[in-house]
Structures are given as C-alpha cells and as structure tokens.
Design a protein around this motif. Structure first.
Motif, short mmCIF file in Angstrom:
data_model
loop_
_atom_site.label_atom_id
_atom_site.label_comp_id
_atom_site.label_asym_id
_atom_site.label_seq_id
_atom_site.Cartn_x
_atom_site.Cartn_y
_atom_site.Cartn_z
N THR A 126 -22.03 -52.71 -67.30
CA THR A 126 -23.11 -53.03 -68.23
C THR A 126 -24.28 -52.09 -67.99
OG1 THR A 126 -22.43 -55.36 -68.16
CG2 THR A 126 -24.64 -54.88 -69.03
N ARG A 128 -27.28 -52.59 -69.93
CA ARG A 128 -28.49 -53.24 -70.42
C ARG A 128 -28.23 -54.74 -70.53
NH1 ARG A 128 -31.05 -53.16 -76.35
NH2 ARG A 128 -28.87 -53.58 -76.82
N THR A 130 -29.80 -58.48 -72.00
CA THR A 130 -30.78 -59.11 -72.88
C THR A 130 -30.93 -60.56 -72.47
OG1 THR A 130 -29.21 -59.97 -74.53
CG2 THR A 130 -29.94 -57.68 -74.80
N ALA A 215 -27.05 -58.60 -77.61
CA ALA A 215 -26.01 -58.37 -76.60
C ALA A 215 -24.65 -58.18 -77.26
CB ALA A 215 -25.95 -59.54 -75.62
N GLY A 218 -23.93 -54.56 -78.75
CA GLY A 218 -23.87 -53.32 -77.96
C GLY A 218 -22.71 -53.35 -77.00
N THR A 221 -23.92 -53.70 -73.49
CA THR A 221 -25.02 -54.65 -73.38
C THR A 221 -24.46 -56.06 -73.22
OG1 THR A 221 -26.38 -53.26 -74.79
CG2 THR A 221 -27.10 -55.53 -74.52
#
Lengths: 451, 451
Positions: A126, A128, A130, A215, A218, A221
């Motif tokens: 991962t 990023r 959220t 999320a 992406g 993400t």
C-alpha cells in the motif's frame, strides 16, 4: 510508588485475542445484499490480507512484528500511575490506578493500532491510507503512523470539526497528512452531498463514505478504521498486558474494579481483555464496567441487532448494540464517544454478561476531570473523563463503606486539544442533554431487516 | 534502546549549585537606588527566605524536600531518548539523544522549579502566589504547582497572548488559577497604563510590574519567577542529573556536544550544569552550545552590562547579556525566548568561556521541528525547535565528515499549545526577522549608568 514504569524490553511481544476464550464466537458481519457472512474477498479492496486474517483469527495470540515494536517503543511501555494525590483529595481508602496512554505522540491510545495498520499496509505494498476523523484523534494517530512507514495519508475530517478544531488538523499536516474538510469535492460521495447542501457541516457517516470511496478507487490505496473491528481491539491489548505486569511489579493484588469509557470500544477492550483472560482462568475476579455518554448510550439503551457501521449504509451489517445508524447524538464534547453503534465483539460479550455498563452526563464527567487534574496534574481528554467520573463515584462509595477496593481505569488520552470544552465547563456554559426515548425508538425503527 | 527510563527511586535527591565550582562568582545584583549589592531584606517581601538563601548559597548541593519529590514523581524521572529514527532520516553516523521534559503535566520543564517554589512558599505561610506569563508556559506550570500545595495563584498574562491563546489560559484556570489580562485594572501599574492607552496589548514588563505590585501589597502573598535567577536554574539541574544516570544506564560515553535553547536560560542550564561539573572534574569534555533566536540574540549580539530585569525598571540591576530593557523583540513564535536579558549566572559563565552561543532564524527551527516530528513523533514547542535545528545541523556535519559524535539536547516541551505557529509555517506564511544593528544600539544606549 506513584508511577510504575516498565523497561522497554517488557513491551508485549504479542496481542491477545479473546475470541477463543469465549463460550461462543460473536455473530459474523453480513453482506448487506446477500445477508451471507462477509468473506476475505469482500474486504480485500479495503484492508491488507494480514489484517483481514487477524479480524477472523482463531488463535489466542498474534505476534507483534519487530518493526511495530520499533515504533511502539517511542512511547511504550506507558506508565501505570497510583493516584495517591487523588485518593487523598477524595479521602478514600480505595487504591486508584490509571494506565496513561496520553504519552503517545498523538496523545491517545489510537497509535497502538494505527502503527500496526500502517505497517501491514506498507508491507503489502500500500502507498496511501485513507480514513475519516471526527474531532481528529484517530486521524492524527494514523497521520503519525503513516509518517513512520513512509505512507501517504489522506484524512476526511468532519467539516464542523475542521473549522472549529484547526489545531488537530495542523497536527495531522505536520506529520505529513493531507486533510480534507468533509463533505469534499474530492469524492463523488462528497460532491453529491455538496450539490444538495453546499453548507453541509458534514458527519462521520459522510466522511466514512468519502474515505472508503477514495480507498476503493486506488490500486495502491487502502482504508483504515480506528475502532469497532476485532483486529483493532486486539491491537489495543498491549495496554492491559502491560498493566498486568505493572500490577505484579507494584506487588498489588488484581483490581476489584476495571472501568473504561466506550465509543467504539477499543480503549476499554484494550485495558480489560487481558484481565478478563485472568478472570476466566480464575486468577482474578474484577468487576468490569463500561462508561458511555448519556447522549449516546448504545449499551444501556440501544438495541442488540444487525446494523450498518456508517450512516450512509455502505458497510457490512454488524451485530451490535446500536441506536440506529440514523441516530445523531447531541453535540457532547467527547467526540470520540459519539458513535451510534458499538464493537460487535464487545456487544456479544455484553450479552454474555462479561461486563456491565453505565451512562454519564458530561457535566459530571468534566467535574471529575477537573478534580483529577488538580490532584494528579494530567488533564484528561473528554472521553476518559467518563471513566474517571465512574472511578471517583466508586472511590467515594469506598470512603463511606470503608472498603479498600483496588480500582483501575484507562486514562486513554490528554485533553490538550480539547481546551475549549474545559473553557465551557469552567464558565458554566456546558449543558447536559436528556435523551428522550422516542428519539431512540425512531432511530431503531430504521434498523435493516435481517432474517 | 530508544527510550532510557529510570526508576522512580532514581529521581535526584539534591539540586546542583555550580557557583562554588566556578573560578569566580557571578557579580551580585545591585539595588537600583544605592547601587549596593541587594541583601535578603530587599527580597523578603517577594520571596520566601529559603529561596533567598538558595539564591546566594555557597553549598554545592541543596537537598530536595520529600514533599517536592512527592510531586516530582508525577512525571519524573523524565525519559532520555535515543533518536534512532531521526538519525536514520538524516543518514548520519552521529548518535542523537534528547531529554524530554514535555511529559510534565504543564508540558515543559517549568514545573521543576514551580513545584519547589510553591512548596517553600506554602511551608513559610504564603497563601497566594502571583506571577506574569507571556505565552503561558510558566503561568501554567505555577498554576499546576499551586494546586498541589493548596496555594492560590494569580497570573498576569500579556493581553496579546490572553486574547490569542485562550487555551493556555483555560489550562491555568482548570488548575484553579485566576488569570488577568495585563494590563489590568486590578493593579495601579496596570490601571496607569490603561489610562494612557486603553487598548494596550501589554508586555512582559508591564505584567511583571503588576504581579510584583500585587505580591508586595499582600501580607501572605508572594511572587514567583520562572527563569533567570540562580535558584531557578539550580532547581532545573534535575534534568542533567537524570541524563547523566541515563547515559550510564545506556552504556554510552559522555556527549561530545550538548545543545539547549536559551531565553532566560533555565532549561539549558538545567541540562548542561551537571555535565559541566563532570567536565570541570575532567570526567567528560563536551562542547556546550546555547541557541537563541536571531530576533532576540542576547548572548551573540547583546552587551554584558548591568540592566533591569523588567521593562519598567522596578527590579534590582542584574549584570547580564542584554539587548537593553527597552528592547522589544520582533514577534517570533518562541515566546519563551523573547526576553531582552539573560540569566546573570549564565552570562558570567559565558564570559568565562564555559560555553558557546549561536543564533537561529525561526523558519530553520520550524523546518527542523517538522523533520523531528515526522521521525520521532513528538511535536516540539517553538523554543526547543531552536536546539533541534542546531542538533540537526551538527548531525548533518557528521554525515559529511563521518564522525560518530554523541549529541545531546533538551527537548524542553511539547508544542500542543503552539499549533497556530505550525500552521503558519506549513502554509508558508511564517517570516524571519532581520535585526538591524541600530535597533540594538538604540536599546543599549538606554542601559542604566553603573559605577
């Protein structure tokens, strides 16, 4: 001793999972469309596989990775305090202990789970994370954790808090997070709300929808949740495991009463689950008591039923004590306790009679917090002030009865970012909220029909 | 180890007084009328006799009373951290340590002296303490300390901060203090200012005048000062004494460099004086470096001369590095470093060549603080960000030279009440201030004529 500290080498090396020790497992989450139990594949777009595995594991213990320990030791082990000065102020024969999680960088217990969540995400690629945040405690914990593993962090913060609590936002930004006021134009869910209601103050429900949408959209993400789920509660058991060692180090007998505040349930669970293990093994016999705000009394006045975790109805259905996902709590200052539902695991355990629950009005809680601050120095966050109020109540009972009870509570965070709430209390402007039964009846009437 | 903790039993039992170890004592304070050295009788209306005795003692150590230890142990010993994660972020072979005083209830090193000051006052019958505060760090420390000994506490808070930083004010009020915006109508000094300038934003000088007047006017009221004086610096030596033990516990050699920020000098002195004792006894050989704000550079650009401690010229004359008591520093965010003078003891030692000093612009300091926060989690207050900037500078030098230097700094407080400064930095709105020589020349031209 006033402060019982442990050496860094005593940071727990494994989290405790209570589920195998229960007489029956909690009912599973259900897919809202099929009403079938949710499987790993349903959760994979949102969570890394290791967290999904931990969510349903039947093992009693899960090893804590070294790279997580390496961040934990920035503040762990946390101190256990004997509240000598509070006892004296209350003139009580009770012995009062509190486990203080406010020494973490984010100032609460939340990093105990934010750190492993960030770690497992980073380990599985991962880039990023959220999340949503109300008052900002969870968002700041995740921002800190993401900075430790080089992950990007995007936080949807309820617009009302974003405007009123700029300092929590700046804290997240200092750790490198991007913070959106929710509803935002960055997601379809947010844009849709703004189209109909440009001045929307937002809600946790909307913010969850935005974070989940961001999320899911992406490839690298994912999404992180700060309470409610089994793996989150399990990560918090480092609190209780350390406290057990500290009681032994202080040569103190096990507590007669353990008290914690409950919103989604994670800090309360983190403290009491290891003690409950000892109780189930007949090595201790504490009364265990949850304290919730009278304005949001999911245990004491909610229904035990399947409901959505969010307001918009996007999450799986969770069997829990709920006031209904449409329920909007009055604006008490303990933002972290303003959640319509409750951890399904704790809800199941409450039904099994493994602990009790009480509800408190906020003025009593802030009064207790001021008494505590003047005696012990530390300024409690509004959330643990509920637990402190219940401890002070019990200590006063002991003063009358002469009982030398041992009381333990979780002081899960400091109130440095909640001074406006103290200002309202001290100026006499803080109000209590009565919750009429018809508001609960109306909200639970909207519960989804299951089976 | 990341965090080197000590057991409660290792809280120092005595404060260290450096004066007998110096080749010559610092020049005495002078009565501004007679220019004769100030005697105990001059100070008795303001301070209890034990603190006056400590101010001039020739003993190397002063025992810490048990009742002071009893409050110290609410947060002491404080942790010493090895900044592994910062070292990694800087890719430096240097080994960086910081002693963290932000774990105190007031969030800084200030309670180390506020507590004994409140204790000795209570022991000698004082019922109420008065003081001034700028940004509120000292005022909140004294409010906390007074709550511990049942003393009343009245704080004159500079009006500009009172209006802009309501949270520090609420913190003081939570601990039971009465907080006045200064200038106030509660004193003649304040009323006089308001008569001529009803919208005065106030200054530390005016606030001192008000607090001193209020103390002098009440038989059971005295005054407390948070830095500058010898007894204040001595109380802070618990920081360095613990750090010495922690270096030994970590099996680390003595530091090659010790860095601290200086306003009045107390946190810097508290850290380095015990190490200087070791250096004078040839058991260690650290370079010792003070870091001051470029906007208020008393060591690096001030005059070493007798001057008043306050703007209004009410205090005894102190021989110190001063920019002139009329000097008004530009509004940098490190409010605790915006003082025109410097501890007379440290000034004397600086003249003796016992340490060096550098000045830093605030944007470099906040940049360093953000780097630090992302690596180590803890958010530094604006004041210690100056020391952190100097440590990072040195660590980068080591990265170039390959030197494995051991660096030690005092992280004297957290920045939870300084988020608006971080917000300005992150938004690019923070400015640096050049200080033209003529502003210093003008201010030092107003120094009192002595001898």
């Amino acid at each position: 001793m006033t402060k019982i500290t442990l050496d860094e080498s005593e940071i727990p090396r494994r989290w405790y999972n209570v589920v195998p020790d229960l007489p029956s497992p909690p009912p599973p989450p259900l897919h809202p469309g099929t009403l079938a139990p949710v499987g790993p594949e349903d959760l994979a777009p949102l969570f890394p596989m290791e967290l999904i595995r931990q969510e349903v594991t039947g093992e009693s213990y899960v090893a804590i990775p070294d790279d997580v320990i390496d961040v934990y030791r920035l503040w762990r082990p946390t101190p256990l305090y004997r509240a000598h000065r509070l006892e004296k102020a209350l003139n009580t024969p009770a012995r009062i202990y509190y486990k203080y999680e406010g020494v973490s960088p984010a100032g609460s217990h939340k990093p105990n789970t934010a750190v492993p969540q960030a770690y497992y995400n980073a380990a599985e690629g991962t880039k990023r994370l959220t999340t949503e945040t109300g008052a900002g405690q969870w968002g700041s914990a995740l921002a800190f954790a993401c900075a430790q593993y080089g992950l990007g962090c995007e936080v949807w913060m309820v617009r009302a808090s974003y405007d009123q609590k700029p300092h929590r936002r700046t804290l997240m930004e200092t750790w490198g997070a991007v913070v959106h006021a929710s509803p935002s134009r960055a997601t379809n869910a947010g844009a849709k709300v703004l189209a109909g209601y440009p001045d929307s103050p937002g809600s946790l429900g909307i913010a969850i929808s935005e974070a989940v949408e961001a999320a899911a959209g992406g490839a690298d993400t994912r999404y992180a949740l700060g309470s409610v789920l089994n793996h989150v509660l399990m990560h918090q058991t480092v609190i209780g495991e350390e406290a057990l060692k500290q009681f032994a180090a202080a040569d103190e007998r096990p507590p007669d009463l353990i008290v914690g505040c409950t919103g989604g349930g994670s800090n309360f669970a983190g403290l009491f689950l290891p003690f409950l293990r000892e109780k189930l093994a007949d090595r201790a016999n504490p009364v265990i008591r949850a304290v919730e705000p009278a304005a949001c009394p999911s245990f004491t006045r909610g229904r035990y039923a399947y409901d959505f975790g969010d307001t918009a109805g996007l999450t799986p259905l969770l069997k829990m004590h709920t006031l209904g996902h449409d329920f909007i709590p009055d604006p008490v200052h303990a933002g972290g306790l303003r959640y319509h539902g409750m951890s399904p695991l704790l809800s199941h355990m409450y039904e099994l009679g493994l602990f009790e629950a009480v509800a408190k009005q906020q003025r009593e809680c802030f009064g207790a917090a001021v008494t505590f601050a003047r005696a012990e120095g530390i300024l409690p966050a509004p959330e643990p002030s509920h637990a402190i109020a219940a401890v002070i109540e019990e200590a006063k009972r002991c003063a009358e009865s002469g009982e030398q009870k041992v009381l333990l509570t979780a002081l899960c965070g400091h109130g440095h970012f909640d001074m406006s709430a103290y200002e309202r209390y001290l100026s006499g402007e803080m109000e209590d909220f009565e919750l009429p039964q018809d508001r609960i009846d109306t909200a639970v009437a909207g519960l989804p029909q299951v089976g």
